[in-house]
Design a protein around this motif. Structure first.
Motif, PDB file in Angstrom:
ATOM      1  N   SER B   5       0.858  -1.168   0.000  1.00 35.93           N
ATOM      2  CA  SER B   5       0.000   0.000   0.000  1.00 35.93           C
ATOM      3  C   SER B   5       0.903   1.230   0.000  1.00 35.93           C
ATOM      4  CB  SER B   5      -0.897  -0.036   1.236  1.00 35.93           C
ATOM      5  OG  SER B   5      -1.516   1.200   1.389  1.00 35.93           O
ATOM      6  N   ILE B   6       0.872   1.948  -1.107  1.00 34.20           N
ATOM      7  CA  ILE B   6       1.732   3.128  -1.251  1.00 34.20           C
ATOM      8  C   ILE B   6       0.868   4.351  -0.977  1.00 34.20           C
ATOM      9  CG2 ILE B   6       3.237   4.389  -2.845  1.00 34.20           C
ATOM     10  CD1 ILE B   6       3.394   1.700  -4.465  1.00 34.20           C
ATOM     11  N   LEU B  52      10.064   0.636  -2.917  1.00 30.54           N
ATOM     12  CA  LEU B  52       9.374  -0.607  -2.545  1.00 30.54           C
ATOM     13  C   LEU B  52      10.374  -1.635  -2.000  1.00 30.54           C
ATOM     14  CD1 LEU B  52       6.850  -1.111  -5.505  1.00 30.54           C
ATOM     15  CD2 LEU B  52       6.456  -0.043  -3.285  1.00 30.54           C
ATOM     16  N   ALA B  53      11.588  -1.615  -2.569  1.00 25.64           N
ATOM     17  CA  ALA B  53      12.611  -2.564  -2.110  1.00 25.64           C
ATOM     18  C   ALA B  53      13.165  -2.166  -0.752  1.00 25.64           C
ATOM     19  CB  ALA B  53      13.744  -2.633  -3.133  1.00 25.64           C
ATOM     20  N   VAL B  63       5.099   3.623   2.738  1.00 27.10           N
ATOM     21  CA  VAL B  63       4.740   2.391   2.037  1.00 27.10           C
ATOM     22  C   VAL B  63       4.513   1.315   3.092  1.00 27.10           C
ATOM     23  CG1 VAL B  63       5.482   0.653   0.385  1.00 27.10           C
ATOM     24  CG2 VAL B  63       6.151   3.037   0.052  1.00 27.10           C
ATOM     25  N   TRP B  64       3.400   0.634   2.974  1.00 26.97           N
ATOM     26  CA  TRP B  64       3.101  -0.474   3.879  1.00 26.97           C
ATOM     27  C   TRP B  64       3.165  -1.762   3.097  1.00 26.97           C
ATOM     28  CZ3 TRP B  64       1.021  -0.086   9.121  1.00 26.97           C
ATOM     29  CH2 TRP B  64       1.089   1.235   9.622  1.00 26.97           C
ATOM     30  N   LYS B  71      10.620  -0.008   6.451  1.00 26.28           N
ATOM     31  CA  LYS B  71      11.707   0.799   6.988  1.00 26.28           C
ATOM     32  C   LYS B  71      13.033   0.518   6.279  1.00 26.28           C
ATOM     33  CE  LYS B  71       9.959   1.840  11.572  1.00 26.28           C
ATOM     34  NZ  LYS B  71       8.822   0.920  11.792  1.00 26.28           N
ATOM     35  N   GLY B  72      13.095  -0.551   5.500  1.00 23.37           N
ATOM     36  CA  GLY B  72      14.326  -0.907   4.808  1.00 23.37           C
ATOM     37  C   GLY B  72      14.127  -2.168   4.005  1.00 23.37           C
ATOM     38  N   PRO B  73      15.213  -2.720   3.475  1.00 16.97           N
ATOM     39  CA  PRO B  73      15.088  -3.955   2.703  1.00 16.97           C
ATOM     40  C   PRO B  73      14.625  -5.110   3.587  1.00 16.97           C
ATOM     41  CG  PRO B  73      17.261  -2.954   2.383  1.00 16.97           C
ATOM     42  CD  PRO B  73      16.608  -2.247   3.536  1.00 16.97           C
ATOM     43  N   GLY B  74      14.086  -6.146   2.976  1.00 19.94           N
ATOM     44  CA  GLY B  74      13.651  -7.316   3.736  1.00 19.94           C
ATOM     45  C   GLY B  74      13.641  -8.530   2.831  1.00 19.94           C
TER      46      GLY B  74
END
Lengths: 260, 257
Positions: B5-6, B52-53, B63-64, B71-74
């Motif tokens: 969700s942006i 998004l990344a 961005v959810w 909060k960062g890459p995942g």
């Protein structure tokens, strides 16, 4: 296939030509000294040099000095390699460190290292630690600076990949930054191997009790020109061998993934 | 279910003359959806993908993902880069293994995953080659396998087929759709190629440039497998070209005034 043959034949011809030139040069020197056109004080007959080399090995005199020099070189070189790479890493990875320390490093790099040798003698004596320090000074800065350059060339995209995979700082250093800096670091390792050996020999020539440099000074001070040439030949072979070892390491670690 | 969700995302790059790259992007990406993001160069589509990344944080908005604010890459979000960015000092196998290695997954488990995804992208037999031995298309396949090996929920792809020749590109598109159907991942696919965006996507988000904002979202008919000459797809392509043309002419108008 015939192309391959052609190239092989070409290579052989060049090699034979090179050997002929070498023998001719040695033959001319042999003649000049034998005919006493050049005094045996200034040049030695190649045959006599070979004899001297044989003597140095057969009476065992060389082994002690060889061991001393190699020990000095190896200790100083390995120390400078580890310290150089570590320093380079820390300077780049710690924010602002490189900007802050660069002028100091450049100043230290600019000091002609030979001028410190007498001072080092004062501080460390004329034994092993003196030579190790000299070899270290001869090698360290080149390796540190090349490490910095290599690390800075790490592709932004490669770092992004590591970030996406949530690599830790240590993983990023060990698996991304160091491998991509390796080719640049190896260039300095090769150059430093040669200059490091020069450092050890020069240190011995200035002040020492043993080592190949010491042996060389002894020989020349006794006007034993043939022995001096014999030692020079041995030192040259050692230098070539050391660089060959580094090249082999480089081939194993770096060259297999570098496109030719 | 909701994937991304942006919400009101804007991106401004600072400096003497701050430039707004993205302006107030609002977009929901469904779980399992194949979303194409289409736009000319300079519209901020790569920036949006990097947000998004988690590689960049937006200057405003959020961005959810899966009910959590990014909060960062995942690891649940795999990225395929435009330049595949394989590590040249690692073999194909070791490249694909990378994410698992960073996570400390056991060797035997890694081997299984790597082999599975190498097979999936059609690279079995090339395990021990170094990247400089591979063609552009094969490099990108390895890049996809590397992202998939970590088993992410989402595949974020930044113009992945931009640098390969046309025929290879068509093949890669087909293969990507097969992988998507087999793996049931959400895919966000950034491209500047209209036909590619329409052929692949469930929806096509058209961005307009300077600053990047959502111009229009096109719904592509659901039925798959698709044919490239499907009349409905061609019609959407035409609509998109028309929309792009409109943006251009209004841009020109602004310049002449």
């Amino acid at each position: 296939m015939s192309n391959q043959n052609h190239r092989n034949r070409y290579r052989w011809r060049i090699l034979i030509g090179q050997i002929v030139l070498l023998i001719a040069c040695l033959g001319i020197i042999e003649y000049l000294v034998r005919a006493e056109i050049v005094g045996s004080l200034y040049l030695s007959k190649p045959t006599q040099v070979i004899e001297e080399i044989y003597k140095l090995f057969s009476n065992g005199e060389i082994f002690h000095h060889l061991a001393v020099t190699l020990k000095e070189f190896a200790a100083g070189y390995l120390l400078s390699a580890f310290a150089g790479v570590a320093t380079g890493l820390l300077l780049v990875l710690i924010p602002h460190a490189e900007v802050f320390f660069r002028p100091f490093l450049s100043a230290l790099l600019a000091i002609p290292k030979v001028t410190i040798i007498p001072l080092l003698m004062l501080w460390l004596g004329i034994g092993l630690s003196h030579k190790v320090a000299i070899v270290f000074l001869f090698c360290f800065f080149t390796i540190a600076f090349n490490t910095i350059t290599g690390i800075k060339q790490t592709a932004e995209a490669h770092l992004k990949v590591a970030r996406v995979f949530e690599a830790s700082k240590l993983q990023t250093v060990m698996k991304v930054i160091l491998p991509s800096a390796a080719p640049t670091i190896f260039v300095s390792l090769r150059v430093s191997a040669a200059t490091g050996l020069v450092g050890a020999l020069f240190g011995e020539m200035v002040a020492s009790k043993d080592g190949l440099g010491n042996l060389l000074v002894q020989a020349t001070s006794l006007y034993d020109t043939a022995k001096a040439f014999a030692i020079i030949t041995i030192v040259t072979v050692i230098s070539v061998l050391i660089i060959a070892v580094i090249d082999l390491l480089e081939k194993r670690i770096v060259l297999k993934w570098k496109s030719s | 279910m909701e994937g991304f969700s942006i919400r009101g995302v804007s991106m401004v790059y600072g400096g003497a003359t701050p430039t707004e790259t993205l302006s107030d992007i609002n977009l929901t990406i469904e779980d399992g959806e194949f979303l194409s993001i289409l736009g000319p160069s300079g519209c901020g589509k790569s920036t949006l993908l990097e947000i998004l990344a988690g590689l960049q944080l937006p200057t405003s908005g959020e961005v959810w993902f899966g009910g959590k604010k990014l909060k960062g890459p995942g690891i649940e979000r795999g990225v395929v880069f435009q330049d595949p960015s394989l590590y040249p000092w690692r073999t194909v196998y070791k490249n694909v293994e990378l994410g698992l290695e960073f996570r400390g997954v056991a060797k035997s488990e890694r081997r299984e995953a790597v082999q599975r995804y190498l097979d999936l992208v059609g690279l079995s037999g090339f395990e021990h080659k170094y990247p400089h031995h591979l063609s552009g298309g094969m490099k990108q396949r390895a890049g996809i396998a590397r992202a998939l090996a970590n088993n992410p929920e989402v595949l974020l792809m930044d113009e992945p087929f931009g640098a390969v020749d046309h025929l290879t590109r068509l093949q890669l598109q087909d293969d990507l759709l097969n992988i998507w159907e087999a793996e049931k991942k959400t895919v966000v696919f950034v491209t500047h190629d209209v036909s590619e965006a329409v052929f692949l996507g469930d929806r096509v988000v058209l961005l307009s440039p300077r600053p990047g904002r959502i111009n229009q979202i096109f719904q592509v008919p659901k039925h798959r497998p698709r044919k490239r000459d499907d009349i409905e797809l061609l019609k959407i392509q035409n609509d998109i070209y028309a929309a792009i043309h409109e943006v251009k002419s209004s841009d020109n108008l602004e310049f002449t005034i």
